[in-house]
Write an enzyme that holds these catalytic residues in place. Structure first.
Site: not given
Ligand code: NAP
Length: 246
Positions: A142, A155, A159
């Site tokens: 991130s 977090y 990261k």
């Molecule tokens: P999200 O919509 O909250 O989705 C999270 C996903 O991770 C879901 O599929 C969830 O499964 C799964 N998950 C959570 N805990 C888990 C575990 N212990 N084992 C296996 N799967 C697990 O998140 P997102 O925004 O798409 O983020 C995806 C990645 O991008 C993350 O690493 C996040 O830190 C990174 N990121 C996001 C942003 C942003 O702005 N969104 C920015 C920078 C980085 P369930 O559906 O079963 O709960």
């Protein structure tokens, strides 16, 4: 990006960025494993959407912070498809708060899922990738792992840890035909950021030179390139996809 015949495991692919990546890799011809933690219905929806566009996918539940579950997840994939070419360490969570309010469990859970999960999944796929003399690992970090963010010490530590992990593993496995890179998303519209107020989003949009928050597809296009045979000389890199924010 011709990914025909390639097998891809995307952790946390039931929703958000992981789902976007899973769909795009499937569109490019990869067989896709949609991993998830607990949201079975969302994972099956992702699989159904991939099948609708003519792709091949299966959903497998596993908590990526648990070594035994990760080992069985990878074994199921090897039993079914006999190879594993691509790993996208995408699953992640936040437990935000100012440092003085962060409980030990909030610290541990965030580090366990974001950072330890990346370690466990990478370790589990490395032997098959070495045997194949081909592998592509992408870690989702991130921009806050680079720049920091008040209220996200746990977090951003996780990261930032992923960034060091990516650079070190890239050096360990480059000679085996395996590349390891990280994508650092900025603000992407998913469930993770859905809790932000309209005012915060408006303020953010003003800070982002591109003038908008990102979509999962903005991340997925880069992932598709990084896992392709064309990107074989690109490794150990951290690429921000943030509309110019950083
Ligand atoms: P999200 O919509 O909250 O989705 C999270 C996903 O991770 C879901 O599929 C969830 O499964 C799964 N998950 C959570 N805990 C888990 C575990 N212990 N084992 C296996 N799967 C697990 O998140 P997102 O925004 O798409 O983020 C995806 C990645 O991008 C993350 O690493 C996040 O830190 C990174 N990121 C996001 C942003 C942003 O702005 N969104 C920015 C920078 C980085 P369930 O559906 O079963 O709960």
């Amino acid at each position: 990006m011709d990914l025909k015949g390639k097998v891809a495991l995307i952790t946390g692919a039931s929703r958000g960025i992981g789902k976007g990546i899973a769909k795009m890799l499937a569109e490019e011809g990869a067989k896709v494993v949609v991993n998830y933690a607990s949201n079975h219905q969302a994972a099956e929806e992702t699989v159904a959407e991939i099948k609708e566009i003519g792709g091949e996918a299966i959903a497998i539940q596993a908590d990526i912070s648990q070594e035994q579950q990760v080992k069985s997840l990878v074994q199921v994939i090897l039993d079914k498809w006999e190879r594993i070419d691509i790993l996208v360490n995408n699953a992640g969570i936040t437990r935000d708060g100012l440092l003085l309010r962060i409980k030990e469990t909030d610290w541990d859970t965030v580090l366990d899922i974001n950072l330890k999960g990346t370690f466990l999944c990478s370790k589990a796929v490395l032997k098959p990738m070495m045997r194949q003399r081909f592998g592509r690992i992408i870690n989702i970090t991130s921009v806050v792992g680079i720049a920091g963010n008040a209220g996200q010490t746990n977090y951003s530590a996780a990261k930032a840890g992923i960034i060091g992990f990516t650079k070190s593993l890239a050096k360990e496995v480059a000679s085996r035909g395996i590349t390891v890179n990280a994508i650092a998303p900025g603000y992407i519209a998913t469930d993770m950021t859905a809790g932000l107020s309209e005012k915060v989003i408006k303020d953010l949009e003003q800070q982002i030179p591109a003038g908008r928050v990102g979509e999962p597809e903005d991340i997925a296009v880069l992932a598709a390139f990084l896992v392709s045979p064309a990107a074989s000389y690109l490794t150990g890199q951290i690429i921000a996809v943030d509309g110019g924010l950083t």
